[in-house]
Design a protein around this motif. Structure first.
Motif, PDB file in Angstrom:
ATOM      1  N   LEU A  18      34.218 -36.604 -15.051  1.00  9.95           N
ATOM      2  CA  LEU A  18      33.798 -35.642 -16.071  1.00  9.95           C
ATOM      3  C   LEU A  18      34.577 -35.824 -17.371  1.00  9.95           C
ATOM      4  N   PHE A  19      35.887 -36.115 -17.271  1.00  3.68           N
ATOM      5  CA  PHE A  19      36.675 -36.383 -18.473  1.00  3.68           C
ATOM      6  C   PHE A  19      36.140 -37.613 -19.199  1.00  3.68           C
ATOM      7  N   GLY A  20      35.739 -38.630 -18.453  1.00  2.00           N
ATOM      8  CA  GLY A  20      35.166 -39.832 -19.058  1.00  2.00           C
ATOM      9  C   GLY A  20      33.875 -39.535 -19.798  1.00  2.00           C
ATOM     10  N   PHE A  21      33.011 -38.737 -19.171  1.00  2.00           N
ATOM     11  CA  PHE A  21      31.762 -38.354 -19.841  1.00  2.00           C
ATOM     12  C   PHE A  21      32.040 -37.511 -21.083  1.00  2.00           C
ATOM     13  N   ALA A  22      33.030 -36.631 -21.011  1.00  2.45           N
ATOM     14  CA  ALA A  22      33.390 -35.807 -22.170  1.00  2.45           C
ATOM     15  C   ALA A  22      33.912 -36.690 -23.301  1.00  2.45           C
ATOM     16  N   TRP A  23      34.736 -37.686 -22.962  1.00  2.00           N
ATOM     17  CA  TRP A  23      35.263 -38.621 -23.955  1.00  2.00           C
ATOM     18  C   TRP A  23      34.122 -39.382 -24.632  1.00  2.00           C
ATOM     19  N   ARG A  24      33.161 -39.860 -23.833  1.00  2.00           N
ATOM     20  CA  ARG A  24      32.017 -40.594 -24.380  1.00  2.00           C
ATOM     21  C   ARG A  24      31.201 -39.696 -25.310  1.00  2.00           C
ATOM     22  N   GLU A  25      30.972 -38.474 -24.885  1.00  2.00           N
ATOM     23  CA  GLU A  25      30.207 -37.528 -25.703  1.00  2.00           C
ATOM     24  C   GLU A  25      30.925 -37.226 -27.015  1.00  2.00           C
ATOM     25  N   ALA A  26      32.239 -37.030 -26.944  1.00  6.18           N
ATOM     26  CA  ALA A  26      33.022 -36.773 -28.158  1.00  6.18           C
ATOM     27  C   ALA A  26      32.997 -37.986 -29.087  1.00  6.18           C
ATOM     28  N   ALA A  27      33.005 -39.191 -28.530  1.00 12.51           N
ATOM     29  CA  ALA A  27      32.938 -40.406 -29.356  1.00 12.51           C
ATOM     30  C   ALA A  27      31.591 -40.507 -30.067  1.00 12.51           C
ATOM     31  N   VAL A  28      30.517 -40.159 -29.377  1.00 14.85           N
ATOM     32  CA  VAL A  28      29.185 -40.177 -30.006  1.00 14.85           C
ATOM     33  C   VAL A  28      29.143 -39.177 -31.156  1.00 14.85           C
ATOM     34  N   VAL A  29      29.668 -37.981 -30.933  1.00 19.31           N
ATOM     35  CA  VAL A  29      29.674 -36.952 -31.976  1.00 19.31           C
ATOM     36  C   VAL A  29      30.520 -37.404 -33.165  1.00 19.31           C
ATOM     37  N   ARG A  30      31.660 -38.005 -32.889  1.00 18.32           N
ATOM     38  CA  ARG A  30      32.531 -38.501 -33.976  1.00 18.32           C
ATOM     39  C   ARG A  30      31.807 -39.563 -34.803  1.00 18.32           C
ATOM     40  N   ARG A  31      31.145 -40.487 -34.098  1.00 17.77           N
ATOM     41  CA  ARG A  31      30.407 -41.549 -34.782  1.00 17.77           C
ATOM     42  C   ARG A  31      29.267 -40.961 -35.619  1.00 17.77           C
ATOM     43  N   LEU A  32      28.576 -39.965 -35.074  1.00 18.36           N
ATOM     44  CA  LEU A  32      27.491 -39.336 -35.832  1.00 18.36           C
ATOM     45  C   LEU A  32      28.018 -38.608 -37.057  1.00 18.36           C
ATOM     46  N   ARG A  33      29.148 -37.934 -36.924  1.00 17.88           N
ATOM     47  CA  ARG A  33      29.729 -37.234 -38.083  1.00 17.88           C
ATOM     48  C   ARG A  33      30.193 -38.206 -39.147  1.00 17.88           C
ATOM     49  N   ARG A  34      30.721 -39.353 -38.707  1.00 14.08           N
ATOM     50  CA  ARG A  34      31.261 -40.336 -39.648  1.00 14.08           C
ATOM     51  C   ARG A  34      30.162 -41.192 -40.282  1.00 14.08           C
ATOM     52  N   ASP A  35      29.263 -41.734 -39.460  1.00 11.13           N
ATOM     53  CA  ASP A  35      28.280 -42.698 -39.941  1.00 11.13           C
ATOM     54  C   ASP A  35      26.840 -42.229 -39.843  1.00 11.13           C
ATOM     55  N   GLY A  36      26.618 -41.045 -39.313  1.00 10.52           N
ATOM     56  CA  GLY A  36      25.257 -40.577 -39.084  1.00 10.52           C
ATOM     57  C   GLY A  36      24.505 -40.263 -40.365  1.00 10.52           C
ATOM     58  N   ILE A  37      23.199 -40.269 -40.248  1.00 12.81           N
ATOM     59  CA  ILE A  37      22.320 -39.973 -41.376  1.00 12.81           C
ATOM     60  C   ILE A  37      21.820 -38.535 -41.222  1.00 12.81           C
ATOM     61  N   PRO A  38      22.204 -37.669 -42.146  1.00 11.98           N
ATOM     62  CA  PRO A  38      21.749 -36.281 -42.044  1.00 11.98           C
ATOM     63  C   PRO A  38      20.318 -36.129 -42.565  1.00 11.98           C
ATOM     64  N   THR A  39      19.568 -35.266 -41.940  1.00  9.59           N
ATOM     65  CA  THR A  39      18.212 -34.955 -42.367  1.00  9.59           C
ATOM     66  C   THR A  39      17.863 -33.562 -41.858  1.00  9.59           C
ATOM     67  N   ARG A  40      16.650 -33.149 -42.084  1.00 12.15           N
ATOM     68  CA  ARG A  40      16.182 -31.855 -41.599  1.00 12.15           C
ATOM     69  C   ARG A  40      15.100 -32.101 -40.549  1.00 12.15           C
ATOM     70  N   GLY A  41      15.127 -31.312 -39.514  1.00  9.41           N
ATOM     71  CA  GLY A  41      14.111 -31.386 -38.479  1.00  9.41           C
ATOM     72  C   GLY A  41      13.465 -30.027 -38.303  1.00  9.41           C
ATOM     73  N   VAL A  42      12.338 -30.012 -37.625  1.00  8.92           N
ATOM     74  CA  VAL A  42      11.616 -28.768 -37.381  1.00  8.92           C
ATOM     75  C   VAL A  42      11.386 -28.646 -35.875  1.00  8.92           C
ATOM     76  N   VAL A  43      11.622 -27.458 -35.350  1.00  4.17           N
ATOM     77  CA  VAL A  43      11.335 -27.200 -33.937  1.00  4.17           C
ATOM     78  C   VAL A  43       9.821 -27.092 -33.812  1.00  4.17           C
ATOM     79  N   VAL A  44       9.212 -28.082 -33.158  1.00  6.65           N
ATOM     80  CA  VAL A  44       7.754 -28.133 -33.068  1.00  6.65           C
ATOM     81  C   VAL A  44       7.222 -27.537 -31.773  1.00  6.65           C
ATOM     82  N   ASP A  45       8.083 -27.368 -30.781  1.00  8.43           N
ATOM     83  CA  ASP A  45       7.621 -26.846 -29.502  1.00  8.43           C
ATOM     84  C   ASP A  45       8.824 -26.375 -28.691  1.00  8.43           C
TER      85      ASP A  45
END
Length: 135
Positions: A18-45
């Motif tokens: 579980l710690f490994g999965f948490a680390w991976r998830e935190a790394a994805v979030v960090r990468r998205l915050r650093r290099d991610g492309i922000p946009t707007r989405g709409v809840v369609v369903d």
């Protein structure tokens, strides 16, 4: 090896996983915050998932990536308080090459999975320690 020791080892192994999965998830979030492309989405369903406790409503969010392709995804964080009303516009962030990595850019949706995994790992680690102390 006694049953108590085996249970403690299994609890520790689950905690490490579980710690490994948490680390991976935190790394994805960090990468998205650093290099991610922000946009707007709409809840369609809002789709309904069957669960042991009843039904959980999961939002489906659509946005257009940089190439103009429509991308739909569902947030990873689900449960009470995680729903988003149909028609609501939400901030979204995604990796340029992999728009399927999109996340709703709200704290509870970005950090919720990592925090949940971390807390689960701590619970298993604590259970393992309690088992060792009792034996």
């Amino acid at each position: 090896m006694s049953n108590g020791t085996l249970c403690a080892v299994l609890c520790a192994a689950v905690a490490v996983l579980l710690f490994g999965f948490a680390w991976r998830e935190a790394a994805v979030v960090r990468r998205l915050r650093r290099d991610g492309i922000p946009t707007r989405g709409v809840v369609v369903d809002n789709t309904q998932l069957a669960d042991d406790d009843g039904h959980i409503w999961v939002p489906v969010i659509a946005f257009h990536d940089q190439q103009g392709h429509r991308v739909e995804f569902s947030p990873r964080m689900r449960g009470t308080g995680m729903g988003l009303a149909t028609g609501r516009e939400v901030p979204v962030v995604y990796e340029g090459r992999h728009p399927q990595t999109a996340r709703v850019q709200l704290w509870r949706h970005m950090m919720g999975p990592a925090v949940s995994l971390l807390l689960g790992g701590l619970a298993f680690l604590g259970a393992g320690i309690l088992i060792v102390l009792e034996n």
